[in-house]
Write a protein that holds these residues in place. Structure first.
Motif, PDB file in Angstrom:
ATOM      1  N   GLY A 188     -25.095  23.888  -0.408  1.00 36.40           N
ATOM      2  CA  GLY A 188     -24.599  22.407   0.302  1.00 36.40           C
ATOM      3  C   GLY A 188     -24.242  22.675   1.650  1.00 36.40           C
ATOM      4  N   GLU A 189     -22.923  22.230   1.897  1.00 38.44           N
ATOM      5  CA  GLU A 189     -22.664  22.032   3.400  1.00 38.44           C
ATOM      6  C   GLU A 189     -20.981  22.507   3.206  1.00 38.44           C
ATOM      7  OE1 GLU A 189     -22.642  19.469   7.681  1.00 38.44           O
ATOM      8  OE2 GLU A 189     -22.981  18.680   5.709  1.00 38.44           O
ATOM      9  N   ALA A 190     -20.397  23.102   4.094  1.00 34.01           N
ATOM     10  CA  ALA A 190     -19.048  23.686   4.255  1.00 34.01           C
ATOM     11  C   ALA A 190     -18.696  24.089   5.642  1.00 34.01           C
ATOM     12  CB  ALA A 190     -18.544  24.645   3.509  1.00 34.01           C
ATOM     13  N   TYR A 191     -17.404  23.471   6.165  1.00 31.86           N
ATOM     14  CA  TYR A 191     -16.695  24.081   7.314  1.00 31.86           C
ATOM     15  C   TYR A 191     -15.875  25.270   7.132  1.00 31.86           C
ATOM     16  CZ  TYR A 191     -14.076  23.738  11.575  1.00 31.86           C
ATOM     17  OH  TYR A 191     -13.131  23.904  12.592  1.00 31.86           O
ATOM     18  N   PHE A 192     -15.818  26.427   7.993  1.00 31.12           N
ATOM     19  CA  PHE A 192     -14.857  27.400   7.696  1.00 31.12           C
ATOM     20  C   PHE A 192     -14.030  27.567   8.892  1.00 31.12           C
ATOM     21  CE2 PHE A 192     -18.849  28.126   5.049  1.00 31.12           C
ATOM     22  CZ  PHE A 192     -18.131  28.526   3.825  1.00 31.12           C
ATOM     23  N   GLU A 193     -12.907  27.922   8.537  1.00 30.25           N
ATOM     24  CA  GLU A 193     -11.816  28.420   9.638  1.00 30.25           C
ATOM     25  C   GLU A 193     -11.488  29.942   9.044  1.00 30.25           C
ATOM     26  OE1 GLU A 193      -8.787  25.907  10.878  1.00 30.25           O
ATOM     27  OE2 GLU A 193     -10.069  24.203  11.295  1.00 30.25           O
ATOM     28  N   VAL A 194     -12.073  30.980   9.618  1.00 25.85           N
ATOM     29  CA  VAL A 194     -11.970  32.071   8.920  1.00 25.85           C
ATOM     30  C   VAL A 194     -10.635  32.898   9.374  1.00 25.85           C
ATOM     31  CG1 VAL A 194     -13.289  34.324   8.536  1.00 25.85           C
ATOM     32  CG2 VAL A 194     -14.478  32.153   8.421  1.00 25.85           C
ATOM     33  N   ALA A 195      -9.878  33.435   8.414  1.00 25.74           N
ATOM     34  CA  ALA A 195      -9.006  34.253   9.001  1.00 25.74           C
ATOM     35  C   ALA A 195      -9.427  35.628   9.462  1.00 25.74           C
ATOM     36  CB  ALA A 195      -8.032  34.314   7.751  1.00 25.74           C
ATOM     37  N   LYS A 196      -8.950  35.985  10.743  1.00 24.48           N
ATOM     38  CA  LYS A 196      -9.375  37.145  11.448  1.00 24.48           C
ATOM     39  C   LYS A 196      -8.902  38.265  10.649  1.00 24.48           C
ATOM     40  CE  LYS A 196      -9.901  39.483  15.956  1.00 24.48           C
ATOM     41  NZ  LYS A 196      -9.671  39.271  17.296  1.00 24.48           N
ATOM     42  N   ASP A 197     -10.011  39.403  10.280  1.00 18.32           N
ATOM     43  CA  ASP A 197      -9.767  40.641   9.501  1.00 18.32           C
ATOM     44  C   ASP A 197     -10.918  41.532  10.076  1.00 18.32           C
ATOM     45  OD1 ASP A 197      -9.626  42.680   7.896  1.00 18.32           O
ATOM     46  OD2 ASP A 197      -9.008  41.497   6.197  1.00 18.32           O
ATOM     47  N   VAL A 198     -10.783  42.364  11.034  1.00 16.97           N
ATOM     48  CA  VAL A 198     -11.557  43.213  11.612  1.00 16.97           C
ATOM     49  C   VAL A 198     -12.253  44.350  10.577  1.00 16.97           C
ATOM     50  CG1 VAL A 198     -10.877  42.995  13.995  1.00 16.97           C
ATOM     51  CG2 VAL A 198     -10.031  44.888  12.622  1.00 16.97           C
ATOM     52  N   ARG A 199     -11.362  44.749   9.631  1.00 19.84           N
ATOM     53  CA  ARG A 199     -11.667  45.424   8.585  1.00 19.84           C
ATOM     54  C   ARG A 199     -12.829  45.064   7.363  1.00 19.84           C
ATOM     55  NH1 ARG A 199      -8.449  47.080   5.248  1.00 19.84           N
ATOM     56  NH2 ARG A 199      -7.088  45.118   5.210  1.00 19.84           N
ATOM     57  N   GLU A 226     -22.541  36.294   8.885  1.00 20.31           N
ATOM     58  CA  GLU A 226     -21.416  37.183   8.892  1.00 20.31           C
ATOM     59  C   GLU A 226     -20.512  37.180  10.139  1.00 20.31           C
ATOM     60  OE1 GLU A 226     -21.015  42.175   9.384  1.00 20.31           O
ATOM     61  OE2 GLU A 226     -22.462  41.294   7.985  1.00 20.31           O
ATOM     62  N   VAL A 227     -19.187  37.088   9.778  1.00 20.43           N
ATOM     63  CA  VAL A 227     -18.259  36.740  10.966  1.00 20.43           C
ATOM     64  C   VAL A 227     -17.275  37.922  10.758  1.00 20.43           C
ATOM     65  CG1 VAL A 227     -19.003  34.386  11.185  1.00 20.43           C
ATOM     66  CG2 VAL A 227     -17.016  34.807   9.811  1.00 20.43           C
ATOM     67  N   LEU A 228     -16.271  37.903  11.572  1.00 20.70           N
ATOM     68  CA  LEU A 228     -14.848  38.657  11.346  1.00 20.70           C
ATOM     69  C   LEU A 228     -13.617  37.542  11.333  1.00 20.70           C
ATOM     70  CD1 LEU A 228     -15.245  41.733  13.857  1.00 20.70           C
ATOM     71  CD2 LEU A 228     -15.348  41.413  11.253  1.00 20.70           C
ATOM     72  N   GLY A 229     -13.819  36.627  12.216  1.00 24.71           N
ATOM     73  CA  GLY A 229     -12.799  35.330  12.322  1.00 24.71           C
ATOM     74  C   GLY A 229     -13.164  34.276  13.396  1.00 24.71           C
ATOM     75  N   THR A 230     -13.442  33.289  12.797  1.00 25.51           N
ATOM     76  CA  THR A 230     -14.199  32.090  13.645  1.00 25.51           C
ATOM     77  C   THR A 230     -14.253  30.782  12.968  1.00 25.51           C
ATOM     78  OG1 THR A 230     -16.023  31.631  15.090  1.00 25.51           O
ATOM     79  CG2 THR A 230     -16.233  32.530  12.920  1.00 25.51           C
ATOM     80  N   GLN A 231     -14.665  29.719  13.679  1.00 21.68           N
ATOM     81  CA  GLN A 231     -15.073  28.346  13.027  1.00 21.68           C
ATOM     82  C   GLN A 231     -16.374  28.053  13.167  1.00 21.68           C
ATOM     83  OE1 GLN A 231     -12.076  25.615  14.880  1.00 21.68           O
ATOM     84  NE2 GLN A 231     -10.357  27.075  14.988  1.00 21.68           N
ATOM     85  N   PHE A 232     -17.013  27.795  12.129  1.00 20.38           N
ATOM     86  CA  PHE A 232     -18.214  27.140  11.863  1.00 20.38           C
ATOM     87  C   PHE A 232     -18.861  26.337  10.795  1.00 20.38           C
ATOM     88  CE2 PHE A 232     -17.617  30.977   9.616  1.00 20.38           C
ATOM     89  CZ  PHE A 232     -18.688  30.892   8.423  1.00 20.38           C
ATOM     90  N   ASN A 233     -19.723  25.963  10.924  1.00 17.49           N
ATOM     91  CA  ASN A 233     -20.229  24.988   9.830  1.00 17.49           C
ATOM     92  C   ASN A 233     -21.741  25.265   9.326  1.00 17.49           C
ATOM     93  OD1 ASN A 233     -19.601  21.946   8.777  1.00 17.49           O
ATOM     94  ND2 ASN A 233     -21.984  22.360   8.805  1.00 17.49           N
ATOM     95  N   VAL A 234     -21.646  25.555   8.153  1.00 15.25           N
ATOM     96  CA  VAL A 234     -22.894  26.055   7.443  1.00 15.25           C
ATOM     97  C   VAL A 234     -23.619  24.812   6.442  1.00 15.25           C
ATOM     98  CG1 VAL A 234     -24.075  27.619   5.807  1.00 15.25           C
ATOM     99  CG2 VAL A 234     -22.240  28.288   7.228  1.00 15.25           C
ATOM    100  N   LYS A 235     -24.544  24.600   6.726  1.00 15.98           N
ATOM    101  CA  LYS A 235     -25.484  23.485   5.844  1.00 15.98           C
ATOM    102  C   LYS A 235     -26.699  23.728   5.342  1.00 15.98           C
ATOM    103  CE  LYS A 235     -26.928  18.435   6.397  1.00 15.98           C
ATOM    104  NZ  LYS A 235     -26.723  17.484   7.170  1.00 15.98           N
ATOM    105  N   ASP A 236     -26.869  23.862   4.161  1.00 17.55           N
ATOM    106  CA  ASP A 236     -28.132  24.056   3.326  1.00 17.55           C
ATOM    107  C   ASP A 236     -28.360  23.652   2.050  1.00 17.55           C
ATOM    108  OD1 ASP A 236     -30.295  25.232   2.698  1.00 17.55           O
ATOM    109  OD2 ASP A 236     -29.736  27.461   3.084  1.00 17.55           O
ATOM    110  N   TYR A 237     -28.472  22.321   2.060  1.00 18.62           N
ATOM    111  CA  TYR A 237     -28.629  21.504   0.954  1.00 18.62           C
ATOM    112  C   TYR A 237     -30.105  21.747   0.297  1.00 18.62           C
ATOM    113  CZ  TYR A 237     -24.687  18.687   1.480  1.00 18.62           C
ATOM    114  OH  TYR A 237     -23.136  18.463   1.403  1.00 18.62           O
ATOM    115  N   PRO A 238     -30.592  21.973  -1.068  1.00 16.78           N
ATOM    116  CA  PRO A 238     -31.624  22.236  -1.475  1.00 16.78           C
ATOM    117  C   PRO A 238     -32.586  21.485  -1.095  1.00 16.78           C
ATOM    118  CG  PRO A 238     -30.103  22.740  -3.155  1.00 16.78           C
ATOM    119  CD  PRO A 238     -29.482  21.881  -2.115  1.00 16.78           C
TER     120      PRO A 238
END
Length: 324
Positions: A155-166, A179-191
């Motif tokens: 489906g779809e989600a918006y992410f505000e990812v906490a930064k963690d370089v490890r 794949e991210v380390l810390g950022t803001q992005f939107n993923v959309k993939d409805y079947p």
């Protein structure tokens, strides 16, 4: 239990009952752990099995092969006892480290699903904020492992990812791995959608289509778009409000065909839309709405009167001859 083997051998030293072979072996073994930096590096880089093998293999082998029963009292016992104490402390840390890692890997999976017309906010164990759009499902461990943060999304989600370089943050959908380390992005993939996308607002992300060996490295303001029918990917610019406005109850239609807007309206309001005339699907819509009710949205879209609508419970019927 393995730690007890070490303790037992040390007790034999203190009591003066170990053999010369055992004494020599243990002294060499404990001396090898005097370099604290190397020991810590071993704990970090080695997996549990390799570390245990390094600690115990030689002891077991030499004790088993020892034939002499001579009594030997080790010189410098006080110095070696200190080394042994340090070693046992490090061994305890290693045990705790691997136990915690095992617990994290066995952390129960959590899953959340939204219905049509529903959106929810989630806070993950690492502090990452997620807004899950309608008709979507997200799965993730209650506690992330020590080396990665893995999410599954439909489906779809918006992410505000906490930064963690490890620990990279990975979002897996049917068509991509982001794949991210810390950022803001939107993923959309409805079947049911023909297009899957990843849109970056801040930071940087790496997107991999599963049938493409070369990943896309996105910069802010760029969108990775995947055409499922053509099996083609593109790198596009995008309007952040248009892509992520749904999380703030904003819908934007810019020359969008009605047939493409219908799934968005259905998910957002939790309704079913039926076209009584399929030609209506090619009509172009232009509207920017915020906090609109379903009735307000329909009035704004079809104000010209060329398309009539009727709402019956949770079903919307669209009828008319066509567009201007």
């Amino acid at each position: 239990m393995r730690e007890e083997e070490i303790r037992e051998l040390l007790e034999k030293y203190e009591q003066g009952t170990c053999t010369p072979q055992e004494a020599k072996l243990l002294e060499e073994f404990l001396n090898s752990f005097q370099n604290e930096e190397d020991t810590q590096l071993d704990l970090i880089l080695m997996d549990e099995t390799r570390l245990e093998n390094k600690i115990f293999a030689n002891i077991r082998q030499n004790i088993a092969q020892s034939q002499s029963k001579q009594i030997y009292r080790m010189p410098g016992l006080i110095r070696l006892t200190g080394i042994a104490a340090s070693f046992l402390f490090l061994l305890g840390l290693a045990y705790a480290f691997f136990q915690n890692s095992e617990k994290a890997s066995e952390s129960p999976m959590l899953s959340h699903s939204t219905k049509s017309g529903q959106r929810i906010k989630l806070k993950l164990s690492d502090g990452t904020q997620v807004i899950l759009n309608a008709e979507s499902t997200i799965s993730y461990p209650k506690i992330f492992s020590d080396d990665a943060r893995k999410i599954k999304l439909e489906g779809e989600a918006y992410f505000e990812v906490a930064k963690d370089v490890r620990r990279p943050f990975r979002v897996q959908t049917k068509n991509s791995l982001t794949e991210v380390l810390g950022t803001q992005f939107n993923v959309k993939d409805y079947p049911e959608d023909s297009i899957a996308s990843v849109s970056l607002l801040e930071g940087s992300v790496e997107v991999n289509a599963y049938n493409n060996e070369k990943p896309f490295l996105l910069q802010p303001g760029k969108q990775w778009s995947w055409n499922k029918n053509l099996q083609e990917e593109k790198l596009l610019d995008f309007d952040p409000i248009k892509i992520t406005g749904w999380k703030d109850n904003i819908l934007i239609f810019d020359e969008l065909r009605l047939v493409e807007a219908i799934p968005m309206i259905e998910r957002h309001f939790g309704v079913e839309i039926i076209l009584e005339n399929q030609k209506l699907g090619q009509c172009r819509l232009n509207l920017r709405s915020k906090n609109y009710t379903l009735g307000q949205l329909l009035q704004g879209v079809f104000y010209s009167g060329n398309i009539k609508y009727e709402i019956v419970q949770r079903t919307v019927y669209l009828r008319g001859e066509g567009c201007i």
